[in-house]
Design a protein around this motif. Sequence first.
Motif, PDB file in Angstrom:
ATOM      1  N   ASP A 143       6.217 -57.654  48.638  1.00  0.00           N
ATOM      2  CA  ASP A 143       5.740 -58.819  48.590  1.00  0.00           C
ATOM      3  C   ASP A 143       7.095 -59.592  48.959  1.00  0.00           C
ATOM      4  N   GLU A 144       8.204 -59.009  48.552  1.00  0.00           N
ATOM      5  CA  GLU A 144       9.686 -59.584  48.598  1.00  0.00           C
ATOM      6  C   GLU A 144      10.140 -59.112  49.998  1.00  0.00           C
ATOM      7  N   CYS A 145      10.021 -58.166  50.486  1.00  0.00           N
ATOM      8  CA  CYS A 145      10.248 -57.483  51.887  1.00  0.00           C
ATOM      9  C   CYS A 145       9.625 -58.815  52.977  1.00  0.00           C
ATOM     10  N   HIS A 146       8.241 -58.855  52.496  1.00  0.00           N
ATOM     11  CA  HIS A 146       7.535 -59.818  53.453  1.00  0.00           C
ATOM     12  C   HIS A 146       8.286 -61.090  53.509  1.00  0.00           C
ATOM     13  N   ARG A 147       8.716 -61.794  52.252  1.00  0.00           N
ATOM     14  CA  ARG A 147       9.128 -63.153  52.096  1.00  0.00           C
ATOM     15  C   ARG A 147      10.722 -62.997  52.905  1.00  0.00           C
ATOM     16  N   GLN A 148      11.358 -61.755  52.676  1.00  0.00           N
ATOM     17  CA  GLN A 148      12.764 -61.920  53.298  1.00  0.00           C
ATOM     18  C   GLN A 148      12.940 -61.472  54.493  1.00  0.00           C
ATOM     19  N   GLY A 149      11.871 -61.034  55.186  1.00  0.00           N
ATOM     20  CA  GLY A 149      11.857 -60.544  56.641  1.00  0.00           C
ATOM     21  C   GLY A 149      12.258 -59.289  56.727  1.00  0.00           C
ATOM     22  N   ILE A 150      12.203 -58.328  55.565  1.00  0.00           N
ATOM     23  CA  ILE A 150      12.665 -57.033  55.891  1.00  0.00           C
ATOM     24  C   ILE A 150      11.253 -56.075  56.142  1.00  0.00           C
ATOM     25  N   LYS A 151      11.347 -55.032  56.927  1.00  0.00           N
ATOM     26  CA  LYS A 151      10.276 -54.239  57.171  1.00  0.00           C
ATOM     27  C   LYS A 151      10.235 -53.218  56.214  1.00  0.00           C
ATOM     28  N   LEU A 152       9.028 -52.761  55.599  1.00  0.00           N
ATOM     29  CA  LEU A 152       9.005 -51.824  54.552  1.00  0.00           C
ATOM     30  C   LEU A 152       8.039 -50.577  55.135  1.00  0.00           C
ATOM     31  N   PHE A 153       8.785 -49.267  54.853  1.00  0.00           N
ATOM     32  CA  PHE A 153       7.878 -47.959  55.142  1.00  0.00           C
ATOM     33  C   PHE A 153       7.672 -47.352  53.656  1.00  0.00           C
ATOM     34  N   PHE A 154       6.767 -46.636  53.679  1.00  0.00           N
ATOM     35  CA  PHE A 154       6.653 -45.856  52.549  1.00  0.00           C
ATOM     36  C   PHE A 154       6.680 -44.297  52.989  1.00  0.00           C
ATOM     37  N   TYR A 155       7.733 -43.687  52.191  1.00  0.00           N
ATOM     38  CA  TYR A 155       7.875 -42.241  52.354  1.00  0.00           C
ATOM     39  C   TYR A 155       6.454 -41.618  51.449  1.00  0.00           C
ATOM     40  N   TYR A 156       5.964 -40.550  51.781  1.00  0.00           N
ATOM     41  CA  TYR A 156       4.914 -40.002  51.335  1.00  0.00           C
ATOM     42  C   TYR A 156       5.086 -38.386  51.320  1.00  0.00           C
ATOM     43  N   SER A 157       5.018 -37.809  50.266  1.00  0.00           N
ATOM     44  CA  SER A 157       5.215 -36.423  50.336  1.00  0.00           C
ATOM     45  C   SER A 157       3.793 -35.745  50.398  1.00  0.00           C
ATOM     46  N   LEU A 158       3.754 -34.697  51.440  1.00  0.00           N
ATOM     47  CA  LEU A 158       2.555 -33.957  51.509  1.00  0.00           C
ATOM     48  C   LEU A 158       2.518 -32.743  50.576  1.00  0.00           C
TER      49      LEU A 158
END
Length: 448
Positions: free
Chosen positions: A138-153
């Motif tokens: 939510d905060e990233c969207h508010r502040q114009g920062i893109k968000l990636f999720f690291y995901y471990s296989l």
Amino acid sequence: MKRILFMLIACTGLFTAARAQQDYHPSAENLQARQDFQDRKFGMFIHWGIYSILGSGEWVMHNQDIPYADYSRLASCFYPSAFDAKAWVALAKSAGMKYITITSRHHDGFSMFDTRASDYNIVKATPWHKDPLKMLADECHRQGIKLFFYYSLLDWGRPDYAFGKPIVDGKPQGADWDHYIAFMKQQLTELLTNYGPVAGIWFDGEWERKDADWHLDEIYALIHKLQPAAMIGNNHHHAPRSGEDFQMFEKDLPGNNSHGWNSGGVSALPLETCETMNGAWGFNIHDDNYKTVRQLVHYLVGDAGRNANFLLNIGPMSSGAIQPEFRDTLKALGEWMQQYGETVYGTRAGFLSPQPWGVTTQKNGKQFIHVLEYPDGGILFIPAVRQEIASAVDFATGKPVKYKQMPEGVFFYLQDVPRAAYDNVITVTLSGKTLKVPPRSKWIMNEK
Ligand code: GLC
């Protein structure tokens, strides 16, 4: 003959083990996202989990042979009272970072988000009962920062993963591998459904099981179906496969192989280096081998000159606070980016390939020569420059830089230019003319 047949079958097995997303044609949104990603250039990697409590990095469970049942008790001690999504995003922004990649689930198997696929998650298993990824998204969207999720296989604890079991016919022996694949699909569906636009998924851990059938074709297709713009990267250290949208280099500039694991060459996809501030990803009280601001500026610029992004890691403490050493360095990087951002953001690799003394970047008809290693006597000679230089200016002061161009190369005279702390940038424009090397007969030579 039998033997050849056997080898063919074995090889086919190997090639199909990971299985790429067949016939992948990235969507227009995805291609657009790749450009945007390349323009952003500088991101913050965040490794945060229940391992942060022990202050020995994210591999602590494995490295210290802590049984899963014992390790999982850390969940009941995890209460990040200082966690502040707004402050994290603001910290990233003040460092000049334009995106964040955060661990949603690491190799320890603990989910740092609200998931129905397992109770071993931050909302159910900790006394905090909150979803930090939701707050961060939510905060990233508010502040114009893109968000990636690291995901471990890779997962050290789940019985359906069966860590340590031999792989037979693409599956761990005696384990319900299909169940594990279904579990991952469910989690990824959640991540790509409940958190608004997600910039991408950063996979890791495939290297643990080279011969397993990871069903990546289905997993990649699922992600692209849920969010076509979401970029997929997989830290498998090989050349990218169909279905992947960017290529990452762990602790290396593209093309380097300092640790012996980055063997995938350099593809035409967007590129990203990930690196630590000390030597550790997760919070580590035993590691005070911090990189200097100079080293990190050089890394970031070195990446930009190779067309790559730089993803710099912090490992927050379990409280959610970020240690002062990281904050200080980020502040200094932010100040540097304030001044020199134009020569990094939105650029692509410049007109010269990486040189021993530095790199070049370019944007809007300007070439930026980043002199990272100040030349002896202040005279920089660049051999074999065929493009005619029309002007040269010191980026920091806007004053002209003296130069002399000859068929053999260009001399830049930096003696009158104030020496920069990390990077003397010369802004150059090119006339568009290509210089010809004079015929050998015209050379003045001192030979018999
Ligand atoms: C390695 C490590 C992992 C870390 C990752 C970041 O794969 O195993 O702990 O998250 O690198 O690049």
